[in-house]
Design a protein around this motif. Structure first.
Motif, mmCIF file in Angstrom:
data_model
loop_
_atom_site.group_PDB
_atom_site.id
_atom_site.type_symbol
_atom_site.label_atom_id
_atom_site.label_comp_id
_atom_site.label_asym_id
_atom_site.label_seq_id
_atom_site.Cartn_x
_atom_site.Cartn_y
_atom_site.Cartn_z
ATOM 1 N N HIS A 222 0.897 -1.147 -0.024
ATOM 2 C CA HIS A 222 0.100 -0.051 0.034
ATOM 3 C C HIS A 222 0.838 1.185 0.048
ATOM 4 O O HIS A 222 0.527 2.321 -0.770
ATOM 5 C CB HIS A 222 -0.872 0.165 1.456
ATOM 6 C CG HIS A 222 -2.133 -0.824 1.228
ATOM 7 N ND1 HIS A 222 -3.429 -0.257 1.066
ATOM 8 C CD2 HIS A 222 -2.241 -2.155 1.091
ATOM 9 C CE1 HIS A 222 -4.286 -1.144 1.055
ATOM 10 N NE2 HIS A 222 -3.844 -2.322 1.102
ATOM 11 N N GLU A 223 1.880 1.373 0.841
ATOM 12 C CA GLU A 223 2.862 2.359 1.055
ATOM 13 C C GLU A 223 3.438 2.732 -0.227
ATOM 14 O O GLU A 223 3.717 3.699 -0.429
ATOM 15 C CB GLU A 223 3.748 2.249 2.285
ATOM 16 C CG GLU A 223 2.786 2.214 3.440
ATOM 17 C CD GLU A 223 3.645 2.129 4.832
ATOM 18 O OE1 GLU A 223 4.961 1.475 4.576
ATOM 19 O OE2 GLU A 223 3.131 2.090 5.883
ATOM 20 N N LEU A 224 4.101 1.696 -0.933
ATOM 21 C CA LEU A 224 4.886 1.814 -1.940
ATOM 22 C C LEU A 224 3.929 2.278 -3.005
ATOM 23 O O LEU A 224 4.352 3.226 -3.898
ATOM 24 C CB LEU A 224 5.527 0.350 -2.423
ATOM 25 C CG LEU A 224 6.227 0.441 -3.802
ATOM 26 C CD1 LEU A 224 7.496 1.246 -3.514
ATOM 27 C CD2 LEU A 224 6.467 -1.303 -4.171
ATOM 28 N N VAL A 225 2.746 1.883 -3.354
ATOM 29 C CA VAL A 225 2.062 2.255 -4.308
ATOM 30 C C VAL A 225 1.554 3.750 -4.239
ATOM 31 O O VAL A 225 1.593 4.622 -5.350
ATOM 32 C CB VAL A 225 0.680 1.271 -4.680
ATOM 33 C CG1 VAL A 225 -0.372 2.246 -5.598
ATOM 34 C CG2 VAL A 225 1.127 0.077 -5.018
ATOM 35 N N GLY A 226 1.309 4.153 -2.884
ATOM 36 C CA GLY A 226 0.893 5.348 -2.734
ATOM 37 C C GLY A 226 2.159 6.403 -3.206
ATOM 38 O O GLY A 226 1.942 7.596 -3.519
ATOM 39 N N GLU A 227 3.344 6.061 -2.505
ATOM 40 C CA GLU A 227 4.425 6.918 -2.781
ATOM 41 C C GLU A 227 4.776 6.936 -4.191
ATOM 42 O O GLU A 227 5.022 8.069 -4.916
ATOM 43 C CB GLU A 227 5.833 5.932 -2.284
ATOM 44 C CG GLU A 227 6.976 6.784 -2.437
ATOM 45 C CD GLU A 227 8.214 6.024 -2.002
ATOM 46 O OE1 GLU A 227 9.280 6.170 -2.516
ATOM 47 O OE2 GLU A 227 8.080 5.071 -1.081
ATOM 48 N N LEU A 228 4.696 5.921 -4.996
ATOM 49 C CA LEU A 228 4.965 5.916 -6.457
ATOM 50 C C LEU A 228 3.781 6.878 -7.144
ATOM 51 O O LEU A 228 4.089 7.617 -8.073
ATOM 52 C CB LEU A 228 5.150 4.716 -7.278
ATOM 53 C CG LEU A 228 6.204 3.883 -6.647
ATOM 54 C CD1 LEU A 228 6.248 2.520 -7.165
ATOM 55 C CD2 LEU A 228 7.591 4.469 -7.027
#
Length: 324
Positions: A222-228
């Motif tokens: 979740h955090e990775l997709v949000g960051e990208l």
């Protein structure tokens, strides 16, 4: 908090509920995007009347799948919980889904009713993953082929000496965990390292989208997709396409900063004892310029003055479907 802007990142995935996962928007967008790709001619249907939108109409998909228009409309609104495998198979055939897309549809349905969440979350650990000594010995024994271990979040977890040399550009620029998705979309060096950057960008996002359907509770994903999504318009546009992919085998073209162009075949296999992790091995065609380049890379990597100290590749691993 998002590392490229300091702002709160976009919510890239779906929110969990008590029973399953509220992934109705994800389901709706996936089914609508697949329906829009298929023309009546491709589906063997006659063209009737003026068509205002691309692809098939809902009633045409329903007819092809052998269900009522009301029932298919409910599915396309995202209500997949409790749908039988037979209906899912019929929808997959009607939409002409490939193997990866069909598996993704089943993953979405299982997440919606919670049928697989307990088994997939069992044994999940945020402890730091490191390869067992025997596994690292096996990696290191592959002296002529780059070999790496990664997870569904595109984290690089372990590698042999030649694998670290191949991805030295990514490791040099990694601020923390080495991650292929962050490297592809946030590091300018990726555009040189990947001559066909669009191809690598497409497959990277498709792999993440596949993992999102398979493991909707993965907080780090979740955090990775949000960051990208916050940092990269190129990522956002690809994420919205809902393309999925199974990462198994093929050929990749790299442009290494030291040895130049490398065209390498690769095979990816799942690790039976570490669910969600996969081993990828690269090789060059015998007698080719790329084989010569790998030999040069091995010589360069053997010199500490060039490579520096080995980075720490141990990061928390993700529990995932071992059959993915």
């Amino acid at each position: 908090m998002e590392r490229c802007t300091g702002r709160e990142s976009h919510r890239g995935l779906i929110e969990p509920t008590v029973v399953g996962v509220d992934n109705r928007e994800e389901v709706r967008e996936f089914l609508v995007s697949r329906r829009a790709r298929i023309s009546p001619q491709q589906a063997g249907l006659p063209i009737v009347g003026q068509r205002r939108v691309p692809g098939l109409r809902r009633n045409e998909v329903a007819t092809l799948a052998g269900v009522s228009i009301e029932y298919y409309s409910r599915l396309e609104r995202g209500q997949l919980a409790g749908v039988s495998a037979g209906v899912l198979d019929a929808i997959a055939r009607a939409l002409q889904l490939d193997v990866a897309e069909r598996e993704h549809l089943f993953d979405l349905a299982q997440a919606a009713d919670g049928s697989s969440l307990l088994t997939r979350r069992r044994g999940r650990s945020e402890a730091v993953w490191t390869p067992q000594p025997g596994l690292q010995w096996i990696l290191d024994a592959m002296r002529d082929a780059p070999a790496i271990i990664g997870n569904g979040r595109a984290d690089l977890l372990a590698a042999n000496h030649l694998g670290r040399a191949l991805y030295s550009d990514m490791l040099a620029g990694a601020a923390g965990k080495p991650n292929f998705a962050r490297f592809t979309f946030l590091d300018p060096a990726a555009h040189r390292f990947y001559p066909d950057w669009d191809f690598f960008a497409d497959i990277t996002v498709a792999n993440l989208r596949t993992e999102a359907g398979r493991n909707p509770h993965d907080k780090q994903l979740h955090e990775l997709v949000g960051e990208l999504s916050t940092c990269s318009p190129e990522f956002r546009s690809r994420w919205s396409a809902h393309d999925v992919r199974l990462h198994t085998s093929g050929t990749k073209h790299f442009r290494h900063s030291v040895v130049g162009d490398l065209v390498l075949a690769y095979e990816t296999v799942d690790l039976r004892n570490d669910a969600g992790l996969a081993l990828t091995i690269y090789a060059a065609e015998p007698g080719s310029a790329s084989e010569h380049g790998l030999k040069l890379l091995a010589s360069w990597a053997a010199e500490p003055v060039n490579t520096g100290e080995r980075p720490d590749l141990a990061i928390p691993a993700t529990e995932a479907n071992p059959e993915a």
